[in-house]
Write an enzyme that holds these catalytic residues in place. Structure first.
Site, mmCIF file in Angstrom:
data_model
loop_
_atom_site.group_PDB
_atom_site.id
_atom_site.type_symbol
_atom_site.label_atom_id
_atom_site.label_comp_id
_atom_site.label_asym_id
_atom_site.label_seq_id
_atom_site.Cartn_x
_atom_site.Cartn_y
_atom_site.Cartn_z
ATOM 1 N N TRP A 71 -4.109 5.062 0.685
ATOM 2 C CA TRP A 71 -4.282 5.728 2.534
ATOM 3 C C TRP A 71 -5.251 6.396 1.453
ATOM 4 O O TRP A 71 -6.429 6.577 2.523
ATOM 5 C CB TRP A 71 -3.099 6.064 2.655
ATOM 6 N N SER A 113 1.192 -0.663 0.468
ATOM 7 C CA SER A 113 0.239 0.072 0.386
ATOM 8 C C SER A 113 1.228 1.308 -0.209
ATOM 9 O O SER A 113 2.122 1.272 0.153
ATOM 10 C CB SER A 113 -1.028 -0.236 1.359
ATOM 11 N N CYS A 114 -0.064 2.391 -1.181
ATOM 12 C CA CYS A 114 1.092 3.613 -0.027
ATOM 13 C C CYS A 114 0.508 4.723 0.063
ATOM 14 O O CYS A 114 -1.164 4.575 0.402
ATOM 15 C CB CYS A 114 1.922 3.837 -2.002
ATOM 16 N N GLN A 115 0.430 6.068 -0.559
ATOM 17 C CA GLN A 115 -0.698 6.689 -1.120
ATOM 18 C C GLN A 115 -2.191 6.746 -1.645
ATOM 19 O O GLN A 115 -3.192 6.994 -1.196
ATOM 20 C CB GLN A 115 0.358 8.289 -1.042
#
Length: 116
Positions: free
Chosen positions: A106, A77-79
């Site tokens: 996110w 996962s990231c932004q």
């Protein structure tokens, strides 16, 4: 088979010690926004080094989780999904056969939490 996982799947990982949820954002970003429950942080810039060269014991000490094997289910996962896709590609190139990513990142997590 898709390389992507859904919000509901990611939400189910909070207490799942069999799947490793890895947030590849930088620590400063996590400090500003928060994290998905159950995730650990390995920034994308250090992911390859960490997966390849960190000993099992070092990994346990730093992340309080077992170091993943090539068959451990991984979710990145990231932004917003770009870095997690890059992390997925990197992991697959390193031989991690059960790697996936959460394309919403996110941003998607926060939006979904507001409606669920």
């Amino acid at each position: 088979m898709s390389d992507e996982v859904t919000f509901d799947y990611v939400r189910s990982l909070k207490d799942n010690r069999q799947v490793l949820l890895i947030d590849v954002r930088n620590p400063s970003e996590l400090a500003q926004t928060g994290t998905i429950p159950g995730s650990i942080n390995i920034p994308l810039a250090t992911l390859e080094e960490t997966l390849q060269n960190t000993s099992d014991e070092q990994f346990r000490q730093v992340f309080r989780r077992e170091k993943p094997t090539n068959t451990t289910p991984l979710v990145f996962s990231c932004q917003s999904g770009r870095r997690s896709r890059a992390a997925l590609d990197l992991a697959k190139n390193l031989g991690y056969v059960n790697a996936k990513h959460f394309p919403g990142g996110w941003t998607g997590w926060v939006q979904q939490c507001k409606t669920n």
